[in-house]
Design a protein around this motif. Structure first.
Motif, PDB file in Angstrom:
ATOM      1  N   ALA A 185       0.820  -1.208   0.000  1.00 40.23           N
ATOM      2  CA  ALA A 185       0.000   0.000   0.000  1.00 40.23           C
ATOM      3  C   ALA A 185       0.856   1.260   0.000  1.00 40.23           C
ATOM      4  CB  ALA A 185      -0.927  -0.005   1.215  1.00 40.23           C
ATOM      5  N   ASP A 186       1.956   1.241   0.731  1.00 44.23           N
ATOM      6  CA  ASP A 186       2.858   2.398   0.720  1.00 44.23           C
ATOM      7  C   ASP A 186       3.425   2.625  -0.675  1.00 44.23           C
ATOM      8  OD1 ASP A 186       2.546   3.096   3.358  1.00 44.23           O
ATOM      9  OD2 ASP A 186       4.346   2.098   4.072  1.00 44.23           O
ATOM     10  N   MET A 187       3.867   1.549  -1.330  1.00 41.83           N
ATOM     11  CA  MET A 187       4.429   1.697  -2.673  1.00 41.83           C
ATOM     12  C   MET A 187       3.363   2.117  -3.674  1.00 41.83           C
ATOM     13  SD  MET A 187       6.717  -0.951  -4.962  1.00 41.83           S
ATOM     14  CE  MET A 187       8.203  -0.604  -4.037  1.00 41.83           C
ATOM     15  N   ALA A 188       2.140   1.633  -3.502  1.00 39.48           N
ATOM     16  CA  ALA A 188       1.056   1.981  -4.416  1.00 39.48           C
ATOM     17  C   ALA A 188       0.653   3.443  -4.303  1.00 39.48           C
ATOM     18  CB  ALA A 188      -0.153   1.087  -4.159  1.00 39.48           C
ATOM     19  N   ALA A 189       1.107   4.121  -3.255  1.00 40.10           N
ATOM     20  CA  ALA A 189       0.748   5.527  -3.044  1.00 40.10           C
ATOM     21  C   ALA A 189       1.851   6.483  -3.486  1.00 40.10           C
ATOM     22  CB  ALA A 189       0.427   5.759  -1.563  1.00 40.10           C
ATOM     23  N   VAL A 190       2.947   5.966  -4.067  1.00 31.17           N
ATOM     24  CA  VAL A 190       4.035   6.865  -4.463  1.00 31.17           C
ATOM     25  C   VAL A 190       3.558   7.814  -5.560  1.00 31.17           C
ATOM     26  CG1 VAL A 190       5.874   5.259  -3.818  1.00 31.17           C
ATOM     27  CG2 VAL A 190       5.016   5.278  -6.177  1.00 31.17           C
ATOM     28  N   ARG A 191       4.149   9.006  -5.560  1.00 35.16           N
ATOM     29  CA  ARG A 191       3.847  10.021  -6.566  1.00 35.16           C
ATOM     30  C   ARG A 191       5.052  10.185  -7.480  1.00 35.16           C
ATOM     31  NH1 ARG A 191       2.941  14.391  -2.250  1.00 35.16           N
ATOM     32  NH2 ARG A 191       3.250  15.817  -4.007  1.00 35.16           N
TER      33      ARG A 191
END
Length: 276
Positions: A185-191
């Motif tokens: 989830a953290d990686m899926a939220a990268v910008r």
């Protein structure tokens, strides 16, 4: 967004936890917990402040004031300006908050930032903890090119697919499903703005020559099952930083800070006690 890597049951249950608050400095979002000697925690290229949340909670419960940043272009922080120097920005934040010398904890990319800060401004640093870190991707042309190639990949497929492709490699095969999901989830939220800025820094960075000149107490931590930066690279860090200690965390991968926060905090607290 999850504020830590605590298991779902623990988050739902009443706990005696340290309250957190958010503050913005120079456009950077900081999650602050506790009071006491300052500790600045920096996540990896696929993380966010939430990645360090469980570790920060444990350290704050032992009387430290922790600051988990969303690096520029990550989480709630503003996009990075062109040509941003991440170590300079951290030093500006520490000076603006008038924190005095701080302990620095950096995981992966965050450890590269911590290393450069310690070399550049040792008076601002009490100690560094390098977790599953590296000398940077600039150590070889192949590593640099591989790092830079991740930017067009992110642009082409988006963060959700990138996370689906890569996140499983970040954790140990023995990691609980909820930890693997938190890492994904953290990686899926990268910008894109933050990721591209971080990748550019990593591709240009090789701290090999800095390590022997460091005069800051240093602890190197690495997950035994880390297949991203790996145990061998952490040994290089520990062997080349004068007086550095090395601790291998069993049952953890590259995301050891999320997989084994209790073991990480115990090692860090013991290290700090030994240098006080």
């Amino acid at each position: 967004m999850r504020s830590s890597s605590l298991p779902p049951a623990a988050e739902a249950a009443p706990m005696d936890t340290v309250a957190e608050r958010r503050k913005f400095v120079h456009g950077v979002s900081l999650v602050i917990r506790g009071e006491g000697i300052p500790v600045f925690l920096m996540h990896g290229i696929g993380g966010a402040a939430s990645s360090c949340g469980a570790l920060a909670q444990l350290l704050s419960a032992h009387g430290y004031q922790t600051f988990c940043w969303d690096a520029p272009g990550y989480g709630e922080s503003a996009a990075p300006p062109k040509g941003l120097d991440h170590p300079d920005l951290v030093l500006d934040i520490l000076a603006t908050l008038n924190l005095g010398p701080a302990h620095l904890i950096g995981t992966s990319w965050g450890g590269v930032i911590a290393t450069r800060i310690a070399a550049q401004a040792p008076e601002a640093v009490r100690s560094i903890v390098l977790a599953d870190s590296t000398r940077g991707s600039g150590i070889t042309r192949t590593a640099a090119e591989r790092m830079l190639a991740r930017v067009p990949e992110l642009a082409a497929v988006g963060p959700e697919i990138l996370a689906a492709r890569r996140s499983a490699k970040l954790v140990s095969p023995s990691a609980p499903a909820w930890v693997a999901e938190a890492v994904r989830a953290d990686m899926a939220a990268v910008r894109m703005s933050g990721f591209a800025s971080a990748a550019a820094m990593m591709a240009q960075c090789d701290t090999t020559d800095l390590l022997p000149r460091l005069r800051i107490p240093a602890l190197v931590l690495v997950g035994q099952d880390d297949v991203i930066t790996g145990v061998a690279e952490s040994k290089v860090l520990a062997e080349n930083i004068p007086g550095a200690a090395l601790r291998i965390i069993a049952g953890a991968g590259h995301a050891a800070v999320q997989e084994k926060p209790e073991e990480m905090s115990a090692a860090i607290l013991a290290f700090w006690e030994g240098i006080q």
